[in-house]
Enzyme design. Structure first.
Site, PDB file in Angstrom:
ATOM      1  N   LYS A  20     -17.305  -1.070 -13.945  1.00 41.60           N
ATOM      2  CA  LYS A  20     -16.739   0.097 -13.247  1.00 41.60           C
ATOM      3  C   LYS A  20     -17.787   0.723 -12.468  1.00 41.60           C
ATOM      4  O   LYS A  20     -18.825   0.969 -12.658  1.00 41.60           O
ATOM      5  CB  LYS A  20     -16.136   1.131 -14.241  1.00 41.60           C
ATOM      6  CG  LYS A  20     -15.292   2.298 -13.575  1.00 41.60           C
ATOM      7  CD  LYS A  20     -15.022   3.259 -14.674  1.00 41.60           C
ATOM      8  CE  LYS A  20     -14.338   4.654 -14.098  1.00 41.60           C
ATOM      9  NZ  LYS A  20     -13.821   5.375 -15.165  1.00 41.60           N
ATOM     10  N   SER A  56      -9.311  -8.645   0.659  1.00 42.14           N
ATOM     11  CA  SER A  56     -10.569  -8.378  -0.311  1.00 42.14           C
ATOM     12  C   SER A  56     -11.185  -7.059  -0.101  1.00 42.14           C
ATOM     13  O   SER A  56     -10.797  -6.298   0.776  1.00 42.14           O
ATOM     14  CB  SER A  56     -11.403  -9.552  -0.459  1.00 42.14           C
ATOM     15  OG  SER A  56     -12.189  -9.430   0.838  1.00 42.14           O
ATOM     16  N   THR A  95      -7.450  -6.852  -5.949  1.00 42.17           N
ATOM     17  CA  THR A  95      -8.131  -7.753  -4.662  1.00 42.17           C
ATOM     18  C   THR A  95      -9.121  -8.506  -5.332  1.00 42.17           C
ATOM     19  O   THR A  95      -9.123  -8.322  -6.727  1.00 42.17           O
ATOM     20  CB  THR A  95      -8.292  -6.947  -3.567  1.00 42.17           C
ATOM     21  OG1 THR A  95      -8.531  -7.824  -2.586  1.00 42.17           O
ATOM     22  CG2 THR A  95      -9.333  -6.087  -3.815  1.00 42.17           C
ATOM     23  N   TYR A  96      -9.825  -9.134  -4.694  1.00 43.86           N
ATOM     24  CA  TYR A  96     -11.002  -9.808  -5.193  1.00 43.86           C
ATOM     25  C   TYR A  96     -12.125  -9.373  -4.332  1.00 43.86           C
ATOM     26  O   TYR A  96     -12.160  -8.900  -3.036  1.00 43.86           O
ATOM     27  CB  TYR A  96     -10.879 -11.315  -5.018  1.00 43.86           C
ATOM     28  CG  TYR A  96     -10.651 -11.954  -3.690  1.00 43.86           C
ATOM     29  CD1 TYR A  96     -11.994 -12.236  -2.852  1.00 43.86           C
ATOM     30  CD2 TYR A  96      -9.405 -11.988  -2.918  1.00 43.86           C
ATOM     31  CE1 TYR A  96     -11.834 -12.984  -1.660  1.00 43.86           C
ATOM     32  CE2 TYR A  96      -9.343 -12.419  -1.553  1.00 43.86           C
ATOM     33  CZ  TYR A  96     -10.683 -12.799  -1.084  1.00 43.86           C
ATOM     34  OH  TYR A  96     -10.324 -13.529   0.101  1.00 43.86           O
ATOM     35  N   GLY A 145      -7.927  -6.841   4.983  1.00 45.10           N
ATOM     36  CA  GLY A 145      -6.619  -7.235   5.105  1.00 45.10           C
ATOM     37  C   GLY A 145      -5.615  -6.221   4.490  1.00 45.10           C
ATOM     38  O   GLY A 145      -5.918  -4.968   5.016  1.00 45.10           O
ATOM     39  N   ALA A 146      -4.534  -6.564   4.059  1.00 43.72           N
ATOM     40  CA  ALA A 146      -3.632  -5.756   3.607  1.00 43.72           C
ATOM     41  C   ALA A 146      -4.157  -4.304   2.899  1.00 43.72           C
ATOM     42  O   ALA A 146      -3.441  -3.183   3.168  1.00 43.72           O
ATOM     43  CB  ALA A 146      -2.495  -6.275   2.873  1.00 43.72           C
ATOM     44  N   ALA A 147      -5.035  -4.889   1.803  1.00 46.85           N
ATOM     45  CA  ALA A 147      -5.648  -3.464   1.321  1.00 46.85           C
ATOM     46  C   ALA A 147      -6.095  -2.237   2.158  1.00 46.85           C
ATOM     47  O   ALA A 147      -6.248  -1.132   1.688  1.00 46.85           O
ATOM     48  CB  ALA A 147      -6.682  -3.841   0.330  1.00 46.85           C
TER      49      ALA A 147
END
Length: 115
Positions: free
Chosen positions: A9, A25, A57-58, A73-75
């Site tokens: 974390k 990502s 995501t990665y 991207g979309a994130a």
């Protein structure tokens, strides 16, 4: 029996960039990745403390000592630069191992994103 347990974390870092026109990502400073034991391309969950968004995501490796936390991207639509997020990675392990497992949790400075 197997259970999914918090492995790593990164608690409360600031988003430094959001790049909608990228494949996708989250880019994370390599020093933070190493400290939290997170690998490139590892799946992570992200929680945005500012707006309550949660998504997966990665990870893509960012430059060391940069403090970079960039949603791609979309994130990128789920954050604003300056938002405070939490990044979590999980591991699947057998029940007995999970009972004694301790996750790695790091607390970077939320201004610089450095340890």
């Amino acid at each position: 029996m197997f259970v999914e347990i918090l492995k790593s974390k990164i608690h409360r870092v600031s988003v430094t960039d959001a790049n909608l026109n990228y494949i996708g990502s989250i880019t994370i400073d390599r020093d933070l990745m190493d400290a939290a034991n997170i690998l490139p391309y590892e799946k992570v969950s992200v929680v945005n403390n500012n707006n309550g968004e949660r998504f997966e995501t990665y990870v893509i490796e960012g430059k060391r000592q940069s403090g970079e936390i960039c949603l791609n991207g979309a994130a990128a639509r789920k954050v604003q630069v300056g938002d405070i997020i939490i990044i979590m990675a999980y591991a699947t392990m057998d029940y007995n191992e999970a009972r004694t497992f301790k996750p790695i949790i790091i607390f970077p400075d939320t201004v610089t994103n450095k340890l």
